[in-house]
Design an enzyme around this catalytic site. Structure first.
Site: not given
Length: 317
Positions: A93, A202
């Protein structure tokens, strides 16, 4: 010769107050990185990281610069004590920014500014309490994806972090995440664990943030990395600056394909991984994806030296 060593960098969730004190007590590289970051941000990032409060450190706009400084400082220390140079990098991430700095694609100060803006835009995109994330254990992607589709209604809930077999994080509107979690339990999930996050990362709720972020990413210099970085969105390395910018923008609203990243590492001959940053979040995920890969955390001086010494004489040395 292709080496067998890779390095990974953690994302949000690895932070804690005092998270890099053990290294800061011995290595000046930590203070140097935090001082440079504080200069960019206009406030004392080290004080926040070292003293808290945790509620402030856990705000995305603060978490990301703090983890970036900690992770890059760990990389600095690893190289300074004679640690082997990895042949591949990846970040989970947000950790992708740490990887790109260490690969020479982004200047540290530019990355600090970028991730502070990224965190602010993410928080502005969704009001407090509107979004949520939860880890679902015991279901695989196709089944959980179907559950999310069934649970969404007119809201958003999506598979956001494809971390490991049977370990996937869902993200979206709070009510939709709750519905998906209940349905997942009913269909055999072992556990559904709400995550302490300030934004639902996300997923499609971040599309507005990605659109606003575009101008800032375009304004930052990007260089071809000197070590390949495997990107979250497409599980590929990119040397073209335009492709790197595209990957960073897409990452905000697309899933982190971590399981596939580790599978890529294994197929490329990687057999050792160092975890450059606070916490030990990534090691267990990596072992579930590829049991043949050994993972060494670098959270203390003792762990750093142990990892360095264990790699002496290996093909990557």
């Amino acid at each position: 010769m292709m080496t067998t060593l890779a390095a990974v960098f953690p994302g949000q969730g690895a932070q804690s107050v005092g998270m890099i004190n053990a290294l800061a007590n011995e290595f000046p590289a930590v203070q140097l990185r935090y001082e440079a970051a504080s200069e960019v941000l206009g406030f004392d990032l080290w004080k926040l990281t070292n003293e808290g409060p945790a509620e402030d450190l856990n705000q995305t706009r603060n978490t990301q610069p703090a983890l970036l400084a900690a992770s890059v400082a760990t990389w600095d220390i690893w190289l300074s004590i004679g640690g082997a140079r990895p042949s591949l990098l990846a970040g989970h991430s947000f950790g992708e920014y740490s990887a790109l700095v260490c690969a020479g694609a982004l200047k540290f100060e530019d990355a600090v500014g970028l991730v502070a803006i990224r965190g602010r835009l993410m928080q502005e995109a969704v009001g407090m309490g509107v979004g949520a994330m939860a880890a679902v254990l015991g279901l695989e992607f196709p089944e959980l994806q179907a559950i999310c589709t069934e649970s969404a209604g007119e809201e958003v809930v999506e598979c956001a972090n494809l971390n490991a077999p049977g370990q996937i994080v869902i993200s979206g509107n709070s009510a939709a995440v709750a519905r998906a979690g209940e349905l997942a339990r009913a269909r055999g999930a072992k556990r559904v664990i709400p995550l302490t996050v300030s934004v639902p990362a996300h997923c499609a709720l971040m599309s507005d943030a990605a659109a606003r972020y575009h101008q800032f990413v375009d304004a930052v210099a990007v260089q071809p990395p000197v070590i390949p970085v495997i990107h979250n969105t497409d599980v590929k390395p990119h040397s073209d600056p335009a492709s790197i910018r595209k990957a960073l923008l897409e990452q905000l609203a697309k899933p982190v394909r971590w399981q596939e990243t580790i599978t890529y590492f294994a197929s490329a001959g990687i057999r050792q991984i160092i975890e450059c940053g606070p916490g030990k979040v990534l090691g267990p995920l990596i072992k579930r994806c590829a049991s043949e890969i050994s993972v060494a955390p670098l959270g203390s001086p003792e762990e750093l030296r142990k990892a360095r010494d264990s790699l002496k004489g290996q093909p990557n040395d």
